[in-house]
Motif scaffolding. Structure first.
Motif, PDB file in Angstrom:
ATOM      1  N   ASP A 578      32.102 -18.870 -32.518  1.00 41.68           N
ATOM      2  CA  ASP A 578      31.639 -18.398 -33.818  1.00 41.68           C
ATOM      3  C   ASP A 578      32.115 -16.964 -34.026  1.00 41.68           C
ATOM      4  OD1 ASP A 578      30.282 -17.607 -36.102  1.00 41.68           O
ATOM      5  OD2 ASP A 578      28.465 -18.703 -35.581  1.00 41.68           O
ATOM      6  N   PHE A 579      32.956 -16.747 -35.042  1.00 41.73           N
ATOM      7  CA  PHE A 579      33.499 -15.418 -35.323  1.00 41.73           C
ATOM      8  C   PHE A 579      32.863 -14.797 -36.567  1.00 41.73           C
ATOM      9  CE2 PHE A 579      36.675 -17.569 -32.818  1.00 41.73           C
ATOM     10  CZ  PHE A 579      37.179 -16.592 -31.980  1.00 41.73           C
ATOM     11  N   SER A 580      31.749 -15.345 -37.014  1.00 40.78           N
ATOM     12  CA  SER A 580      31.126 -14.816 -38.227  1.00 40.78           C
ATOM     13  C   SER A 580      30.641 -13.386 -38.039  1.00 40.78           C
ATOM     14  CB  SER A 580      29.953 -15.712 -38.649  1.00 40.78           C
ATOM     15  OG  SER A 580      28.999 -15.831 -37.607  1.00 40.78           O
ATOM     16  N   SER A 581      30.290 -12.996 -36.807  1.00 36.24           N
ATOM     17  CA  SER A 581      29.843 -11.626 -36.560  1.00 36.24           C
ATOM     18  C   SER A 581      30.963 -10.621 -36.734  1.00 36.24           C
ATOM     19  CB  SER A 581      29.264 -11.509 -35.145  1.00 36.24           C
ATOM     20  OG  SER A 581      30.255 -11.783 -34.173  1.00 36.24           O
ATOM     21  N   ILE A 582      32.213 -11.079 -36.836  1.00 33.85           N
ATOM     22  CA  ILE A 582      33.363 -10.205 -37.075  1.00 33.85           C
ATOM     23  C   ILE A 582      33.806 -10.301 -38.531  1.00 33.85           C
ATOM     24  CG2 ILE A 582      35.752  -9.735 -36.467  1.00 33.85           C
ATOM     25  CD1 ILE A 582      33.775  -8.983 -34.296  1.00 33.85           C
ATOM     26  N   PHE A 583      33.998 -11.512 -39.024  1.00 33.08           N
ATOM     27  CA  PHE A 583      34.599 -11.708 -40.345  1.00 33.08           C
ATOM     28  C   PHE A 583      33.651 -11.326 -41.483  1.00 33.08           C
ATOM     29  CE2 PHE A 583      37.726 -13.972 -37.948  1.00 33.08           C
ATOM     30  CZ  PHE A 583      38.876 -13.939 -38.710  1.00 33.08           C
ATOM     31  N   PHE A 705      26.740  -9.046 -55.916  1.00 35.11           N
ATOM     32  CA  PHE A 705      25.634  -8.107 -56.052  1.00 35.11           C
ATOM     33  C   PHE A 705      24.282  -8.759 -55.832  1.00 35.11           C
ATOM     34  CE2 PHE A 705      26.108  -9.865 -60.264  1.00 35.11           C
ATOM     35  CZ  PHE A 705      24.815 -10.012 -60.712  1.00 35.11           C
ATOM     36  N   ASP A 706      24.173 -10.094 -55.982  1.00 40.10           N
ATOM     37  CA  ASP A 706      22.866 -10.741 -55.850  1.00 40.10           C
ATOM     38  C   ASP A 706      22.800 -11.619 -54.599  1.00 40.10           C
ATOM     39  OD1 ASP A 706      23.383 -13.561 -58.121  1.00 40.10           O
ATOM     40  OD2 ASP A 706      24.703 -12.566 -56.674  1.00 40.10           O
ATOM     41  N   TRP A 707      23.657 -11.355 -53.637  1.00 44.55           N
ATOM     42  CA  TRP A 707      23.647 -12.198 -52.436  1.00 44.55           C
ATOM     43  C   TRP A 707      22.760 -11.584 -51.370  1.00 44.55           C
ATOM     44  CZ3 TRP A 707      29.278 -14.238 -51.432  1.00 44.55           C
ATOM     45  CH2 TRP A 707      29.649 -15.028 -52.524  1.00 44.55           C
ATOM     46  N   ASP A 708      22.125 -12.459 -50.619  1.00 43.87           N
ATOM     47  CA  ASP A 708      21.217 -12.007 -49.570  1.00 43.87           C
ATOM     48  C   ASP A 708      22.025 -11.665 -48.327  1.00 43.87           C
ATOM     49  OD1 ASP A 708      18.596 -13.575 -47.595  1.00 43.87           O
ATOM     50  OD2 ASP A 708      19.182 -11.494 -47.847  1.00 43.87           O
ATOM     51  N   THR A 709      22.368 -10.392 -48.171  1.00 49.15           N
ATOM     52  CA  THR A 709      23.183 -10.005 -47.024  1.00 49.15           C
ATOM     53  C   THR A 709      22.379  -9.848 -45.749  1.00 49.15           C
ATOM     54  OG1 THR A 709      22.914  -7.690 -47.601  1.00 49.15           O
ATOM     55  CG2 THR A 709      24.852  -8.798 -48.472  1.00 49.15           C
ATOM     56  N   THR A 710      21.055  -9.997 -45.812  1.00 44.87           N
ATOM     57  CA  THR A 710      20.278  -9.879 -44.588  1.00 44.87           C
ATOM     58  C   THR A 710      20.516 -11.049 -43.638  1.00 44.87           C
ATOM     59  OG1 THR A 710      18.388 -11.038 -45.563  1.00 44.87           O
ATOM     60  CG2 THR A 710      18.464  -8.656 -45.823  1.00 44.87           C
ATOM     61  N   MET A 711      21.290 -12.033 -44.061  1.00 44.69           N
ATOM     62  CA  MET A 711      21.526 -13.181 -43.198  1.00 44.69           C
ATOM     63  C   MET A 711      22.664 -12.954 -42.215  1.00 44.69           C
ATOM     64  SD  MET A 711      21.259 -16.236 -45.997  1.00 44.69           S
ATOM     65  CE  MET A 711      21.634 -17.462 -44.745  1.00 44.69           C
ATOM     66  N   TYR A 712      23.326 -11.826 -42.294  1.00 40.83           N
ATOM     67  CA  TYR A 712      24.593 -11.739 -41.580  1.00 40.83           C
ATOM     68  C   TYR A 712      24.638 -10.530 -40.660  1.00 40.83           C
ATOM     69  CZ  TYR A 712      24.749 -14.702 -45.452  1.00 40.83           C
ATOM     70  OH  TYR A 712      24.388 -15.642 -46.344  1.00 40.83           O
ATOM     71  N   LEU A 713      23.600 -10.382 -39.903  1.00 41.04           N
ATOM     72  CA  LEU A 713      23.524  -9.311 -38.926  1.00 41.04           C
ATOM     73  C   LEU A 713      24.536  -9.525 -37.813  1.00 41.04           C
ATOM     74  CD1 LEU A 713      22.123  -6.976 -37.400  1.00 41.04           C
ATOM     75  CD2 LEU A 713      20.486  -8.650 -36.566  1.00 41.04           C
ATOM     76  N   ASP A 714      25.304  -8.489 -37.515  1.00 38.50           N
ATOM     77  CA  ASP A 714      26.256  -8.554 -36.417  1.00 38.50           C
ATOM     78  C   ASP A 714      25.501  -8.332 -35.115  1.00 38.50           C
ATOM     79  OD1 ASP A 714      29.067  -6.495 -35.357  1.00 38.50           O
ATOM     80  OD2 ASP A 714      28.369  -8.443 -34.694  1.00 38.50           O
ATOM     81  N   SER A 715      25.300  -9.382 -34.354  1.00 41.79           N
ATOM     82  CA  SER A 715      24.455  -9.288 -33.173  1.00 41.79           C
ATOM     83  C   SER A 715      25.095  -8.487 -32.057  1.00 41.79           C
ATOM     84  CB  SER A 715      24.141 -10.700 -32.663  1.00 41.79           C
ATOM     85  OG  SER A 715      25.329 -11.357 -32.283  1.00 41.79           O
TER      86      SER A 715
END
Length: 725
Positions: A578-583, A705-715
């Protein structure tokens, strides 16, 4: 003479007396069918079917003998100590609980309670526990006279361990006995591949070996009473502080947490590290650790259950120490893997972790005086390792959630861990090792060690906090040139770090381990992303071509570095899938800025002469190609079972519409007046584009502007860091 039922235990753990002896308040010898006193008087001897007690009496644990003394036994004439072996048959409540646990119809997902009969409660006696922890100079308790009197006064503290917690302890002990070999292999495996362990291997590895040696030697097979005695002894140890000073050695610490002094913190770190290993280890490697060749997915539920049991049991412990802080940090990482980075539960766990840093005083550890042994002592460096690990994670969370940091550098001593091995701190070659450190504290031998990684990540995090103050602070009176000073500090830190820790494209052909490349490129992206955030802050107040050039060049550098994972993704697959923490945390804000500027003001790209590294300017065709590649990566980078699959698909669809408008020159381009105007009124937020008014025209897309960015914490778990073979 009537027949009587078999004698059973009362609710307080003592043997049942006949009704005549109980009413006359005389000692009963508990014989059946008639006790000796009734037999001598030739009277009926009746044992009640459901024995009760007038009031609840807590059993007391004698640490020296390992025996339980009940209040009833102490008051009774000549009874003396009541050993655990004398507890006989379980009472009706315990029998029903055992039958429920052993029933074949019982749900397999529920944890099985231990069949061992435990008393209603145990009272243990320990030295006074200082629950307040660190007391700073602002506290009313920071008075020399009072603190000296408290230290000189002897005394003890009594703690009651109820039956629920005793049963939880028995479950943990049963789990250790059942999976001992696998757990030991998992912990040893993790410490072979870990890059930044918060518990030093010189403590963790001897501790795990001693743990399983102790439980095998002290608990005979099928001896329930021995298990209960050990559980009570572990509680007794865990409710006492670890005796340590700045000069405490590794061997002394190991003696304080293992063997006869075994603690729940020691067991907890073993279980949580094993749980992390079970989640992250590849199947082929797990098969080599488990001699029974079980499926790791089948074990996952039981490992998670025992982690929850551990959390429940240790949550009310009055003692906090270095090992307890490490346990909370590892529990946070495990929760991150289990619940995802959007969970409010995860944020609450981290708040408790940061509170423990303050409670132990790690934030104000300072090597005072000319004595270098304080600064180079093992305990001091271990506490620095704990503090810097939590401090760095705090800045990662604050950046990606847009929340204020929980640990402020203004209240902390910011000394970084020494760039030395644990063996250097504990061996005779300390003076020789110190001579290898340069003026900035880096080791000049060119090696990458765990403290080297932790040190660089921490130093970059200290600057990130200053960047966050610019973005998240509400005080509008920012000193002129503050952003430039922060940028200079950041570049100074990066220039001073060893060349071996700096990422270059040459690492892909240098034969380096993929896990080492992973960390080098991640540190480099942290450095570039801080530059991007600084220029983004400047662009809010300054719309000059030079400022916009710096912002877009910084965004282009981050995006190009992120795309290196796409070019070498087969190599990086050895690290994780899973590379979502980078991209997402790094790539999405930069791709957003570049795409929107390319859409609204394409003519400005031709005016930029150089990037932040002195290279050539941004070429429009090259930027379009990189945006196209980034959009295509969003389809594979979350992994097969990634938590961000749906979000990545949404980003891909919306960015594709923007890119279509950029490429399709026949479409009506929106007015360039709305390209960066959101920066002027400070509406451009981290990870989002400006909130542009609806008057932008029919072709304008309200994207992020209305997206919930709290879902994408880089662990940034930084757990596995080299080949897993």
């Amino acid at each position: 003479m009537s027949s009587s039922p078999a004698v059973s235990l009362r609710r307080n753990g003592t043997l049942q007396s006949c009704e005549r002896c109980r009413k006359n308040k005389v000692k009963c010898d508990h014989s059946t069918p008639s006790c000796g006193r009734c037999l001598a008087k030739d009277t009926d001897c009746v044992y009640a079917a459901a024995p009760t007690t007038r009031r609840f009496r807590v059993a007391q644990f004698d640490a020296s003998s390992g025996r339980v003394r009940t209040a009833r036994a102490q008051d009774a004439e000549g009874d003396g100590d009541v050993a655990l072996e004398s507890q006989g048959q379980p009472g009706p409540e315990q029998q029903q609980r055992q039958q429920t646990a052993l029933s074949p119809d019982r749900h397999p997902d529920l944890p099985v309670p231990s069949p061992t009969v435990s008393p209603e409660a145990i009272e243990i006696t320990t030295p006074p526990v200082q629950t307040s922890g660190f007391v700073g100079p602002g506290s009313y308790r920071d008075l020399p006279d009072y603190s000296g009197a408290a230290a000189a006064s002897p005394g003890t503290t009594n703690h009651t361990i109820d039956r629920k917690r005793l049963d939880l302890g028995l479950q943990i002990l049963d789990f250790l006995l059942e999976h001992g070999a696998l757990l030991q292999n998992q912990v040893n495996y993790v410490h072979r591949v870990i890059r930044m362990p918060i518990v030093p291997p010189k403590i963790m590895l001897p501790a795990v070996e001693s743990l399983f040696s102790t439980i095998r030697n002290d608990i005979p097979p099928n001896d329930s009473d021995a298990k209960l005695r050990m559980v009570i002894r572990i509680f007794q140890n865990s409710y006492q502080p670890i005796r340590s000073t700045k000069h405490t050695t590794v061997d002394e610490i190991c003696q304080e947490i293992t063997g006869e002094n075994l603690r729940w913190e020691t067991i907890g770190n073993v279980l949580v590290i094993a749980g992390l290993c079970l989640i992250l280890i590849p199947l082929r490697d797990f098969a080599q650790l488990d001699s029974q060749r079980r499926n790791k997915d089948d074990l996952m539920h039981s490992f998670h259950d025992i982690a929850d049991v551990l959390t429940t049991m240790t949550s009310v412990s009055p003692v906090l120490n270095e090992l307890g802080v490490c346990l909370k940090f590892n529990q946070f990482l495990l929760a991150l893997c289990r619940f995802g980075d959007s969970s409010q539960r995860l944020y609450s766990i981290f708040m408790e972790l940061t509170s423990s840093i303050y409670a132990t005083g790690m934030h104000q550890d300072r090597a005072e005086g000319p004595d270098p042994t304080e600064r180079t002592g093992f305990m001091y460096q271990w506490r620095r390792r704990c503090f810097t690990s939590v401090f760095s994670m705090d800045k990662i969370i604050a950046t990606n959630l847009g929340r204020p940091p929980l640990i402020s550098r203004n209240y902390c001593v910011l000394d970084a861990p020494l760039d030395l091995d644990d063996d250097d701190l504990t061996g005779p070659g300390l003076e020789h090792a110190l001579e290898k450190l340069d003026g900035n504290g880096w080791n000049t031998d060119g090696r990458r060690r765990s403290t080297t990684y932790m040190r660089l990540r921490y130093l970059l995090a200290t600057v990130r906090e200053e960047v966050l103050e610019l973005h998240l602070g509400v005080n509008t009176c920012v000193a002129p040139g503050r952003a430039e000073l922060v940028l200079q500090n950041l570049q100074s830190i990066w220039d001073s770090c060893p060349e071996a820790m700096k990422y270059t494209p040459a690492v892909w052909t240098a034969g380096m381990c993929p896990h080492e490349i992973w960390f080098l490129i991640q540190f480099y992206m942290d450095y570039l992303y801080s530059i991007f955030l600084i220029y983004r802050f400047n662009a809010r107040h300054d719309q000059s071509v030079e400022t916009l050039a710096g912002l877009l060049s910084a965004a282009k550098s981050v995006l190009s570095t992120v795309l290196a994972f796409n070019e070498h993704r087969e190599t990086m697959r050895q690290v994780r899938n899973d590379f979502s923490s980078i991209f997402l945390p790094y790539g999405l804000p930069c791709a957003d800025i570049l795409a929107m500027e390319l859409l609204y003001r394409p003519e400005m790209f031709s005016r930029f002469d150089s990037g932040i590294d002195g290279g050539s300017g941004i070429v429009r065709a090259e930027l379009i190609r990189e945006l196209t590649v980034y959009i295509s990566c969003l389809s594979w980078m979350p992994g097969r079972d990634g938590n961000s699959v749906s979000f990545s698909r949404e980003v891909q669809e919306r960015l594709t519409k923007v890119l279509d408008q950029i490429i399709d020159s026949s479409s009506d381009s929106p007015s360039p007046a709305y390209a960066m105007t959101g920066l002027q009124d400070a509406r451009l937020r981290v990870g989002m584009m400006a909130d542009v008014p609806d008057t932008a025209g029919p072709n304008f897309n309200h994207l992020f502007f209305d997206w919930d960015t709290t879902m994408y914490l880089d662990s940034q778990l930084d757990l596995f860091s080299q080949s897993l073979m």
